[in-house]
Structure formats: structure tokens, C-alpha cells
Design a protein around this motif. Structure first.
Motif, mmCIF file in Angstrom:
data_model
loop_
_atom_site.group_PDB
_atom_site.id
_atom_site.type_symbol
_atom_site.label_atom_id
_atom_site.label_comp_id
_atom_site.label_asym_id
_atom_site.label_seq_id
_atom_site.Cartn_x
_atom_site.Cartn_y
_atom_site.Cartn_z
ATOM 1 N N VAL A 266 0.843 -1.197 0.000
ATOM 2 C CA VAL A 266 0.000 0.000 0.000
ATOM 3 C C VAL A 266 0.882 1.251 0.000
ATOM 4 O O VAL A 266 0.622 2.208 -0.734
ATOM 5 C CB VAL A 266 -0.969 -0.012 1.205
ATOM 6 C CG1 VAL A 266 -1.734 1.301 1.310
ATOM 7 C CG2 VAL A 266 -1.940 -1.184 1.096
ATOM 8 N N ASP A 267 1.951 1.233 0.779
ATOM 9 C CA ASP A 267 2.877 2.364 0.829
ATOM 10 C C ASP A 267 3.562 2.559 -0.528
ATOM 11 O O ASP A 267 3.745 3.693 -0.983
ATOM 12 C CB ASP A 267 3.927 2.162 1.917
ATOM 13 C CG ASP A 267 3.342 2.200 3.318
ATOM 14 O OD1 ASP A 267 2.190 2.692 3.496
ATOM 15 O OD2 ASP A 267 4.018 1.714 4.246
ATOM 16 N N PHE A 268 3.937 1.454 -1.176
ATOM 17 C CA PHE A 268 4.559 1.545 -2.498
ATOM 18 C C PHE A 268 3.607 2.237 -3.468
ATOM 19 O O PHE A 268 4.003 3.146 -4.202
ATOM 20 C CB PHE A 268 4.920 0.153 -3.018
ATOM 21 C CG PHE A 268 5.554 0.170 -4.382
ATOM 22 C CD1 PHE A 268 6.928 0.270 -4.519
ATOM 23 C CD2 PHE A 268 4.775 0.089 -5.522
ATOM 24 C CE1 PHE A 268 7.520 0.296 -5.782
ATOM 25 C CE2 PHE A 268 5.352 0.113 -6.783
ATOM 26 C CZ PHE A 268 6.731 0.222 -6.906
ATOM 27 N N LEU A 269 2.338 1.815 -3.462
ATOM 28 C CA LEU A 269 1.363 2.417 -4.365
ATOM 29 C C LEU A 269 1.077 3.864 -3.989
ATOM 30 O O LEU A 269 0.782 4.686 -4.857
ATOM 31 C CB LEU A 269 0.082 1.581 -4.386
ATOM 32 C CG LEU A 269 0.249 0.208 -5.044
ATOM 33 C CD1 LEU A 269 -0.984 -0.654 -4.832
ATOM 34 C CD2 LEU A 269 0.552 0.353 -6.529
ATOM 35 N N SER A 270 1.165 4.190 -2.700
ATOM 36 C CA SER A 270 0.983 5.581 -2.274
ATOM 37 C C SER A 270 2.087 6.474 -2.840
ATOM 38 O O SER A 270 1.854 7.648 -3.143
ATOM 39 C CB SER A 270 0.993 5.690 -0.741
ATOM 40 O OG SER A 270 -0.125 5.053 -0.179
ATOM 41 N N ASP A 271 3.293 5.914 -2.988
ATOM 42 C CA ASP A 271 4.439 6.686 -3.475
ATOM 43 C C ASP A 271 4.641 6.595 -4.981
ATOM 44 O O ASP A 271 5.574 7.200 -5.517
ATOM 45 C CB ASP A 271 5.721 6.211 -2.779
ATOM 46 C CG ASP A 271 5.780 6.648 -1.323
ATOM 47 O OD1 ASP A 271 5.057 7.591 -0.959
ATOM 48 O OD2 ASP A 271 6.539 6.036 -0.552
ATOM 49 N N LEU A 272 3.802 5.848 -5.682
ATOM 50 C CA LEU A 272 3.904 5.738 -7.137
ATOM 51 C C LEU A 272 3.308 6.997 -7.763
ATOM 52 O O LEU A 272 2.141 7.304 -7.547
ATOM 53 C CB LEU A 272 3.164 4.493 -7.635
ATOM 54 C CG LEU A 272 3.120 4.267 -9.139
ATOM 55 C CD1 LEU A 272 4.523 4.040 -9.702
ATOM 56 C CD2 LEU A 272 2.226 3.080 -9.457
ATOM 57 N N ASP A 273 4.132 7.735 -8.496
ATOM 58 C CA ASP A 273 3.687 8.993 -9.081
ATOM 59 C C ASP A 273 3.533 8.866 -10.591
ATOM 60 O O ASP A 273 4.437 8.379 -11.280
ATOM 61 C CB ASP A 273 4.692 10.116 -8.785
ATOM 62 C CG ASP A 273 4.784 10.438 -7.312
ATOM 63 O OD1 ASP A 273 3.793 10.240 -6.590
ATOM 64 O OD2 ASP A 273 5.861 10.902 -6.883
ATOM 65 N N PHE A 274 2.389 9.320 -11.084
ATOM 66 C CA PHE A 274 2.146 9.487 -12.502
ATOM 67 C C PHE A 274 2.341 10.984 -12.765
ATOM 68 O O PHE A 274 1.482 11.785 -12.421
ATOM 69 C CB PHE A 274 0.714 9.102 -12.871
ATOM 70 C CG PHE A 274 0.461 7.631 -13.008
ATOM 71 C CD1 PHE A 274 0.103 7.102 -14.238
ATOM 72 C CD2 PHE A 274 0.542 6.775 -11.923
ATOM 73 C CE1 PHE A 274 -0.153 5.744 -14.383
ATOM 74 C CE2 PHE A 274 0.280 5.419 -12.050
ATOM 75 C CZ PHE A 274 -0.061 4.915 -13.298
#
Length: 185
Positions: A173-181
Motif C-alpha cells: 500500500v505504501d509503495f502504491l501511495s508513493d507511485l507517481d504518474f
């Protein structure tokens, strides 16, 4: 004198906060995708993990996030443009029927799968599919962003003595929170 000490202490705290923010690890560049708008993808790789882009084209990519420690879970992220959701900004904007249609794809093989929902630190809805009984050896998290379907799969490490832990699931969840488009101009 007390005011001076208070100001000095406040200044020390402020400087230490700035120093801590300055030490944040730089994000990793994943590349660009450009089917429903051009985006540059960047992310923060979890500590003691490495990221390898397996395939990438204009429509999407597949990336592996692995650790040399055989006890740690292994992860794969797939980002693909899906014409079905070309007009969906985030999963939060989908109806219950649309969400159920996606959830149904996890149990089409007769597997017992539990579906739940979480949110990123930005409030983006995530669909979480995991084994319904026993230890969770496999987990899949789905999100949608501007027509791109993001699937993040995690499996227990090959030498793990137990299934995935809550801390490991939160790492996803943290990884996806930090994934920037990041929109490209």
C-alpha cells in the motif's frame, strides 16, 4: 530569557525537521507511458529491494520488485491501459457494479478469494484480493488511474515460514501511495 530559549529550541526543532526531509531517498524512474495521456512514472523502492522493469511500451509496463533475502516477499507490478476504464479517473469513481465485475474475475477459477478495500495515503481506493482461508501466500492489489489498471501482486518468499504479514501488505500500500504518474508536457 525564557522567550529566547523557547525561540532557540523551536529553531532547533525546525532545522532538524528540515534535515530529516532532506534525507529522503530519491525516487526511481520507471519510464513513460502514453496511451491516455503521457505520464512519467516514478516510485520509491522498499528498503533492501531492487526494481527491474521487465517490459515496457507506450501502453504499460511490468516491473519486478525483489529482494536477495529468500524470506522476504516477491512483488510484480503491472500497469496497462484498459480501454474499458478510459474515462475512470480513480477507482473511487466506480460504481459498486463496476467494482463487483472486477472482483468476480478473481473467483472465476473457483478459488476462494476474499475481497477487501484499502486506501493509499492520498485517499485512492485499492481493491485487495487474497486467499480466503489459512495463511495468505498470495495477494493482489488493484487500482485504476486515468484509465490505467495497476495490479500489484505479492507472494510470500520461497523460504518464508508463514504467509504474508500485515506489515508486508502495508508495504505494498505504501509503495502504491508513493507511485507517481507525472504528466509529461
Amino acid at each position: 530569557m525564557k522567550k529566547f530559549l523557547s525561540l532557540l529550541l523551536t529553531l532547533c526543532l525546525l532545522l532538524s525537521c528540515c534535515a530529516a526531509l532532506g534525507e529522503a531517498a530519491p525516487k526511481t524512474e520507471l519510464g513513460s507511458i502514453n496511451m491516455n495521456g503521457a505520464f512519467r512514472l516514478v516510485c520509491s523502492v522498499p528498503e533492501n529491494y531492487s526494481l527491474q522493469v521487465v517490459t515496457k511500451d507506450d501502453e504499460g509496463m511490468i516491473a519486478a520488485i525483489t529482494s536477495e533475502d529468500p524470506v522476504k516477499p516477491q512483488m510484480v507490478m503491472v500497469i496497462e491501459f484498459d480501454e474499458t476504464y478510459y474515462d475512470v479517473y480513480r477507482m473511487n469513481d466506480m460504481s459498486d457494479e463496476q467494482l463487483q465485475a472486477i472482483a468476480d474475475t478473481f473467483s472465476s477459477d473457483g478459488d476462494e478469494v476474499a475481497i477487501s478495500y484499502r486506501e493509499t495515503s492520498h485517499g485512492t481506493k485499492l481493491m485487495v484480493a487474497q486467499e480466503a482461508e489459512g495463511d495468505t501466500d498470495f495477494l493482489s492489489i488493484l487500482a485504476i488511474y486515468e484509465g490505467y489498471m495497476i495490479e500489484f501482486d505479492m507472494t510470500a518468499g520461497p523460504e518464508a515460514q508463514e504467509g504474508l504479514t500485515e506489515a508486508q501488505i502495508q508495504m505494498c500500500v505504501d509503495f502504491l501511495s508513493d507511485l507517481d504518474f507525472i504528466p509529461e508536457e
